[in-house]
Design a protein around this motif. Structure first.
Motif, short mmCIF file in Angstrom:
data_model
loop_
_atom_site.label_atom_id
_atom_site.label_comp_id
_atom_site.label_asym_id
_atom_site.label_seq_id
_atom_site.Cartn_x
_atom_site.Cartn_y
_atom_site.Cartn_z
N LEU A 181 -31.09 -1.63 45.19
CA LEU A 181 -31.35 -1.22 43.81
C LEU A 181 -30.05 -0.83 43.11
CD1 LEU A 181 -33.57 -0.78 41.72
CD2 LEU A 181 -33.74 1.60 42.50
N VAL A 182 -29.15 -0.17 43.85
CA VAL A 182 -27.84 0.16 43.30
C VAL A 182 -27.11 -1.12 42.89
CG1 VAL A 182 -25.55 1.10 43.84
CG2 VAL A 182 -27.61 2.32 44.56
N LYS A 183 -27.21 -2.14 43.75
CA LYS A 183 -26.57 -3.43 43.44
C LYS A 183 -27.18 -4.07 42.20
CE LYS A 183 -27.78 -7.11 45.57
NZ LYS A 183 -28.06 -8.14 46.59
N ILE A 184 -28.50 -4.10 42.13
CA ILE A 184 -29.18 -4.71 40.98
C ILE A 184 -28.79 -4.00 39.69
CG2 ILE A 184 -31.43 -5.06 39.89
CD1 ILE A 184 -32.54 -5.44 42.78
N ALA A 185 -28.82 -2.66 39.71
CA ALA A 185 -28.47 -1.89 38.52
C ALA A 185 -27.01 -2.08 38.15
CB ALA A 185 -28.77 -0.41 38.75
N GLY A 186 -26.14 -2.11 39.16
CA GLY A 186 -24.71 -2.27 38.89
C GLY A 186 -24.37 -3.62 38.31
N VAL A 187 -24.95 -4.67 38.88
CA VAL A 187 -24.69 -6.02 38.37
C VAL A 187 -25.25 -6.16 36.95
CG1 VAL A 187 -25.23 -8.47 38.67
CG2 VAL A 187 -24.57 -7.10 40.65
N GLY A 188 -26.44 -5.59 36.71
CA GLY A 188 -27.02 -5.66 35.38
C GLY A 188 -26.18 -4.94 34.34
N ALA A 189 -25.71 -3.73 34.69
CA ALA A 189 -24.87 -2.96 33.77
C ALA A 189 -23.54 -3.67 33.52
CB ALA A 189 -24.63 -1.56 34.34
N ALA A 190 -22.97 -4.24 34.58
CA ALA A 190 -21.70 -4.97 34.43
C ALA A 190 -21.89 -6.18 33.52
CB ALA A 190 -21.19 -5.41 35.79
N GLY A 191 -23.01 -6.88 33.69
CA GLY A 191 -23.29 -8.03 32.84
C GLY A 191 -23.42 -7.65 31.38
N LEU A 192 -24.10 -6.54 31.11
CA LEU A 192 -24.27 -6.09 29.73
C LEU A 192 -22.94 -5.67 29.12
CD1 LEU A 192 -26.21 -5.44 27.43
CD2 LEU A 192 -26.56 -3.17 28.45
N ALA A 193 -22.14 -4.92 29.88
CA ALA A 193 -20.84 -4.48 29.37
C ALA A 193 -19.91 -5.67 29.13
CB ALA A 193 -20.21 -3.49 30.35
N ALA A 194 -19.90 -6.61 30.08
CA ALA A 194 -19.03 -7.78 29.94
C ALA A 194 -19.44 -8.63 28.74
CB ALA A 194 -19.06 -8.61 31.21
N SER A 195 -20.74 -8.81 28.55
CA SER A 195 -21.22 -9.60 27.42
C SER A 195 -20.88 -8.92 26.09
CB SER A 195 -22.73 -9.82 27.54
OG SER A 195 -23.20 -10.65 26.50
N ALA A 196 -21.00 -7.59 26.07
CA ALA A 196 -20.65 -6.86 24.84
C ALA A 196 -19.16 -7.00 24.53
CB ALA A 196 -21.03 -5.39 25.01
N LEU A 197 -18.33 -7.03 25.57
CA LEU A 197 -16.89 -7.21 25.36
C LEU A 197 -16.59 -8.62 24.82
CD1 LEU A 197 -15.56 -5.41 28.55
CD2 LEU A 197 -14.92 -4.84 26.19
N ILE A 198 -17.29 -9.61 25.34
CA ILE A 198 -17.09 -10.98 24.84
C ILE A 198 -17.53 -11.06 23.38
CG2 ILE A 198 -17.87 -13.39 25.06
CD1 ILE A 198 -18.13 -12.80 28.10
N GLY A 199 -18.66 -10.41 23.09
CA GLY A 199 -19.12 -10.30 21.71
C GLY A 199 -19.78 -11.55 21.17
N SER A 200 -19.87 -11.60 19.86
CA SER A 200 -20.57 -12.68 19.17
C SER A 200 -19.88 -12.96 17.84
CB SER A 200 -22.03 -12.27 18.93
OG SER A 200 -22.67 -13.16 18.04
N LYS A 201 -19.95 -14.20 17.40
CA LYS A 201 -19.35 -14.58 16.12
C LYS A 201 -20.34 -14.43 14.96
CE LYS A 201 -16.08 -17.88 18.13
NZ LYS A 201 -15.63 -19.30 18.19
N ARG A 202 -21.57 -14.08 15.29
CA ARG A 202 -22.57 -13.97 14.23
C ARG A 202 -22.40 -12.65 13.47
NH1 ARG A 202 -28.34 -16.08 15.82
NH2 ARG A 202 -28.21 -14.86 17.75
N THR A 203 -22.80 -12.65 12.20
CA THR A 203 -22.55 -11.50 11.33
C THR A 203 -23.68 -10.47 11.35
OG1 THR A 203 -23.47 -12.75 9.46
CG2 THR A 203 -21.08 -12.83 9.79
N SER A 204 -24.90 -10.90 11.58
CA SER A 204 -26.02 -9.95 11.53
C SER A 204 -26.11 -9.15 12.83
CB SER A 204 -27.34 -10.70 11.29
OG SER A 204 -27.69 -11.45 12.44
N LEU A 205 -26.60 -7.93 12.72
CA LEU A 205 -26.77 -7.08 13.88
C LEU A 205 -27.76 -7.69 14.86
CD1 LEU A 205 -26.29 -4.44 15.40
CD2 LEU A 205 -28.11 -3.39 14.01
#
Length: 272
Positions: free
Chosen positions: A115-139
């Motif tokens: 469960l620690v692994k699942i939560a850690g990988v999920g959190a890392a994925g969310l943080a990494a995706s947020a860092l990559i970001g998006s080119k779209r203008t709307s929230l």
């Protein structure tokens, strides 16, 4: 040229890390395991691949945000994977199998390494995706892109880990996935992975969750950084379908029953 450089960086760091771990008697003994053939192998390939792939991917990233995403996904996924490799072998941990099993243990007041692994990988994925970001203008558009990217990164980490059941299989799959993605992040990841391939095929090392999760997460970062909403959606749908299928059928049996897949799977592997 930049792609070749990141490939070389990933391979060099992975080889150096593997050598350092195997020379240290304390770490070498802690990481010994018995594989499906009954041979003694080392989990050293996991942290070595995670370190090399993370450094190589960051070196090949096209901007600072993507480099930060690679470091986040690679190191966190590799670290929680190594934690599961080390702790998950204990008798009290083995009773929880699959996501449902880990949630059941949580309801009983037990936090499993899985469960620690699942939560850690999920959190890392969310943080990494947020860092990559998006080119779209709307929230709403940006949020959708980030959530899809998080699903791709975490889903790819899980999928590659599902394949790590036989020597060389996860690395071969990683090459098949990463080569078409292209770019420096994928190149750095594949440089580290292919540097581990000879020992993996020779049953001297195994990747474990540390190596497989890190490689998968970084390939997810590579894909997310090079696609928009449509590409992420298709990738996530494919990963979800493949993961769901793994609950019903054995990938190993499918490979064994399909001649060309069996030959590819056995290519270069040490005879039983």
């Amino acid at each position: 040229m930049a792609v070749l450089r990141s490939f070389g960086v990933g391979a060099s760091v992975a080889r150096a890390t593997l050598g350092w771990i195997r020379r240290d008697p304390t770490y070498a003994a802690m990481l010994e395991r018995t594989n499906f053939h009954g041979r003694t192998v080392s989990l050293a390939g996991g942290p070595a691949l995670a370190a090399g792939a993370t450094v190589g991917a960051a070196a090949g990233a096209r901007n600072a945000r993507t480099a930060a995403a690679a470091v986040t996904a690679g190191m966190v996924s590799g670290s929680v994977g190594l934690y599961d490799d080390m702790v998950g072998n204990r008798p009290e941990q083995k009773t929880a199998k699959g996501f449902a099993g880990h949630l059941g243990a949580l309801r009983e007041g037990r936090v499993t390494s899985g469960l620690v692994k699942i939560a850690g990988v999920g959190a890392a994925g969310l943080a990494a995706s947020a860092l990559i970001g998006s080119k779209r203008t709307s929230l709403l558009g940006r949020s959708a892109d980030v959530l899809l990217g998080a699903g791709v990164i975490a889903g790819m980490a899980n999928f590659v880990n599902l394949l790590d059941l036989r020597p060389g299989r996860a690395i071969k799959a990683g090459v098949a996935i990463g080569a078409p993605i292209g770019g420096g992040v994928a190149a750095g990841t594949l440089g580290a992975a292919t540097a581990m391939l000879p020992e993996d095929l020779g049953e001297e090392i195994m990747l474990g969750d540390a190596g497989a999760n890190a490689m998968g997460a970084l390939l997810g970062v590579a894909l997310t950084s090079r696609t928009g909403m449509g590409g992420r959606f298709v990738a996530l749908a494919a990963l979800a379908a493949l993961t769901a299928a793994s609950e019903k059928v054995s990938y190993t049996k499918v490979i064994q029953d399909t001649p060309w897949l069996r030959r590819l799977d056995e290519l270069g592997r040490r005879p039983a």
